[in-house]
Design a protein around this motif. Structure first.
Motif, PDB file in Angstrom:
ATOM      1  N   GLU A 130       0.822  -1.207   0.000  1.00  0.00           N
ATOM      2  CA  GLU A 130       0.000   0.000   0.000  1.00  0.00           C
ATOM      3  C   GLU A 130       0.860   1.262   0.000  1.00  0.00           C
ATOM      4  O   GLU A 130       1.881   1.337   0.685  1.00  0.00           O
ATOM      5  CB  GLU A 130      -0.919   0.009   1.229  1.00  0.00           C
ATOM      6  N   CYS A 185      -0.983   7.249  -5.992  1.00  0.00           N
ATOM      7  CA  CYS A 185      -2.132   7.855  -5.321  1.00  0.00           C
ATOM      8  C   CYS A 185      -2.657   6.992  -4.182  1.00  0.00           C
ATOM      9  O   CYS A 185      -2.448   5.775  -4.153  1.00  0.00           O
ATOM     10  CB  CYS A 185      -3.262   8.098  -6.325  1.00  0.00           C
ATOM     11  N   VAL A 186      -3.325   7.647  -3.242  1.00  0.00           N
ATOM     12  CA  VAL A 186      -4.093   6.972  -2.196  1.00  0.00           C
ATOM     13  C   VAL A 186      -5.475   7.608  -2.166  1.00  0.00           C
ATOM     14  O   VAL A 186      -5.658   8.763  -2.566  1.00  0.00           O
ATOM     15  CB  VAL A 186      -3.423   7.100  -0.817  1.00  0.00           C
ATOM     16  N   LYS A 187      -6.435   6.842  -1.703  1.00  0.00           N
ATOM     17  CA  LYS A 187      -7.800   7.350  -1.604  1.00  0.00           C
ATOM     18  C   LYS A 187      -7.968   8.130  -0.303  1.00  0.00           C
ATOM     19  O   LYS A 187      -7.504   7.711   0.752  1.00  0.00           O
ATOM     20  CB  LYS A 187      -8.792   6.193  -1.645  1.00  0.00           C
ATOM     21  N   THR A 188      -8.650   9.279  -0.400  1.00  0.00           N
ATOM     22  CA  THR A 188      -9.008  10.068   0.780  1.00  0.00           C
ATOM     23  C   THR A 188     -10.473  10.460   0.675  1.00  0.00           C
ATOM     24  O   THR A 188     -11.102  10.286  -0.389  1.00  0.00           O
ATOM     25  CB  THR A 188      -8.149  11.334   0.907  1.00  0.00           C
ATOM     26  N   GLY A 215     -11.059  12.682  -2.149  1.00  0.00           N
ATOM     27  CA  GLY A 215     -10.687  12.166  -3.460  1.00  0.00           C
ATOM     28  C   GLY A 215      -9.254  11.684  -3.458  1.00  0.00           C
ATOM     29  O   GLY A 215      -8.573  11.693  -2.420  1.00  0.00           O
ATOM     30  N   PRO A 216      -8.746  11.258  -4.612  1.00  0.00           N
ATOM     31  CA  PRO A 216      -7.380  10.728  -4.666  1.00  0.00           C
ATOM     32  C   PRO A 216      -6.335  11.784  -4.300  1.00  0.00           C
ATOM     33  O   PRO A 216      -6.444  12.939  -4.716  1.00  0.00           O
ATOM     34  CB  PRO A 216      -7.228  10.288  -6.128  1.00  0.00           C
ATOM     35  N   ARG A 217      -5.346  11.381  -3.507  1.00  0.00           N
ATOM     36  CA  ARG A 217      -4.197  12.230  -3.215  1.00  0.00           C
ATOM     37  C   ARG A 217      -2.983  11.587  -3.886  1.00  0.00           C
ATOM     38  O   ARG A 217      -2.632  10.443  -3.607  1.00  0.00           O
ATOM     39  CB  ARG A 217      -3.956  12.346  -1.711  1.00  0.00           C
ATOM     40  N   CYS A 218      -2.345  12.323  -4.790  1.00  0.00           N
ATOM     41  CA  CYS A 218      -1.271  11.759  -5.606  1.00  0.00           C
ATOM     42  C   CYS A 218       0.041  12.501  -5.355  1.00  0.00           C
ATOM     43  O   CYS A 218       0.048  13.728  -5.216  1.00  0.00           O
ATOM     44  CB  CYS A 218      -1.629  11.838  -7.093  1.00  0.00           C
TER      45      CYS A 218
END
Length: 482
Positions: A331, A430-433, A436-439
């Motif tokens: 992850e 990216c990760v989901k927040t 929305g996505p944080r890249c």
């Protein structure tokens, strides 16, 4: 402040830690290094890279680089091609030159899986194989999830496909090919097995005539076994082989958790009954050890016959065997439990015991906030005497390559590292927040390998290419350069 060439030369010579600004991007990060320095770089045509193997062909040194799925423009032809195998002339490591790209059929961007691309590659000289043509060089590679292929790469600029070793698979992964015997151990997905990936054994001593030896996995994964709720439980990652002399195979198992490692008698595996019954699968096993629910085992590296300095005055037990066990961080931005490289004493191989671990220092959390994965993935696999039993290089995703002093396996010590700068090709991770996505833009070193000259090669899964590194300072002093 701008560093001049003379200042840089002084800093490099001292081997001191240094972080340099990146190449004009508004995001990402610069290079960081200690006791290792950059020699050369290939962008690999902007392809997401996985395994790399390097060998000498005649008077040339060639690097064969496997890639994840997706596509990019082949700079040699101007055409967009599905990611496959990039062949790079690294005779002069300061100026690596791409000489060919062997594409795969699909441009689909399945990166991080085996759906497309050609992640894995192995190369043997015909003169080393028992029945190979001594004038030729042979390459085995994966074709997505579909097949393991054989290629004639005697002329790297003009590879010729010889055929499929095995096709119609549902998954592929690691390949290990013993050039002195021709025996190959490959991860395959056979539809009737109760696991996604298991190990097939092939006799490739004559690359023109592949001979299937047997199939192997854990008891309960064989055809006809009871259906399992999770077909990826103890998924196969293939073995590290010590060949007929060492007569051992070290297997890693696991997907995103519930990992394990296994020690197997190689001769019993090859000569034992081939029918995949639980009894026959168990027959060559010497030991099997689970590693808990948090860590899969992606890679293993045996260190056999280590002289332990602390035990030098003992009459017994001063020479011991070890296995490095590596999980795979999955992850981005540490959205999972921590992972580490574990040192296991396997001197009594039926009763292995963990004795140490190695972790990259991250108390301030900088690698968790940088972007991309943070954690181990793989070590070099070429057992060149320059480094073997002295320095282990570990691919640590967004922490680059770490150089670990393993001369005292009970006390592994980091003595150097190299983290490349991001580039215009580096792909955001990216990760989901909730918003929305944080890249973020960061390098993610996927694999590391060394050649017999001592150069260190690192490949990047976020399309930053391949970096060629050389040790300096303490790392070079510990190594055994001729």
């Amino acid at each position: 402040m701008r560093l001049t060439g003379s200042v840089l030369a002084i800093v490099f010579a001292l081997g001191a830690p240094i972080a340099l600004a990146q190449d004009g991007l508004g995001s990402g990060h610069g290079q960081e290094r200690r006791n290792m320095r950059l020699v050369g770089h290939s962008d690999l045509q902007g392809r997401s890279a996985f395994q790399v193997v390097i060998l000498k062909q005649g008077e040339r040194w060639l690097a064969y680089v496997g890639t994840h799925g997706g596509g990019a423009v082949n700079s040699l032809t101007g055409k967009e091609e599905g990611n496959g195998t990039v062949i790079v002339d690294v005779t002069d490591p300061r100026q690596p030159k791409i000489v060919h790209h062997i594409p795969t059929a699909s441009l689909k961007a399945v990166e991080g899986g085996e759906g497309t691309g050609s992640q894995m590659v192995q190369v043997c000289a015909g003169k080393d194989l028992p029945k190979g043509d001594p004038a030729k060089f042979y390459m085995m590679r994966t074709d997505g999830s579909r097949a393991h292929e054989m290629w004639d790469v005697t002329v790297p600029e003009k590879p010729v496909k010889m055929g499929d070793i095995v096709g119609n698979l549902r998954s592929t992964h690691r390949e290990a090919w013993e050039c002195d015997t021709g025996i190959a151990f490959v991860n395959s997905g056979l539809p009737d097995w109760e696991v996604l990936r298991m190990t097939q054994v092939w006799d490739l001593s004559d690359p023109t005539k592949p001979v299937h030896v047997r199939d192997f996995a854990l008891p309960g994964q064989e055809p006809g076994a009871p259906k399992r709720a999770n077909r990826r439980l103890h998924d196969g990652h293939g073995p590290f082989s010590t060949g007929p002399k060492g007569n051992r195979l070290y297997f890693g198992y696991g997907n995103t958790g519930s990992g394990a490692y296994q020690i197997v008698d190689r001769e019993k595996l090859l000569a034992g009954s081939k029918e995949p019954t639980s009894e026959n699968l168990l027959y060559p096993q010497l030991s099997f050890q689970t590693t808990g629910t948090m860590q899969a085992v992606h890679a293993v590296l045996p260190l056999i016959g280590m002289d332990v300095p602390e035990y030098s005055h003992h009459t017994k037990g001063k020479v011991r065997d070890f296995l490095l066990v590596l999980p795979e961080a999955i992850e981005n931005e540490c959205h999972e439990g921590p992972s580490m490289m574990v040192v296991v004493d396997i001197t009594d191989e039926r009763n292995p015991i963990g004795v140490a671990n190695f972790q990259v220092e991250n108390k301030d959390g900088r690698f968790c906030t940088r972007g991309g994965r943070f954690g181990p993935h793989q070590t070099q696999e070429n057992l060149t005497p320059i480094y073997h039993k002295r320095i282990v290089f570990v691919a640590w995703f967004n922490a680059g390559v770490r150089a670990v002093d393993m001369r005292d396996p009970y006390n592994p010590k980091e003595v150097g590292y190299y983290i490349p700068a991001t580039s215009k090709n580096t792909r955001p991770e990216c990760v989901k927040t909730a918003e929305g996505p944080r890249c973020k833009v960061a390098i993610v070193t996927n694999n590391v390998e060394v050649d017999d000259r001592g150069y260190v090669y690192m490949t990047d899964r976020t399309r930053t290419g391949m970096h060629i590194i050389e040790p300096i300072g303490e790392v070079r002093k510990i190594a055994n350069f001729p």
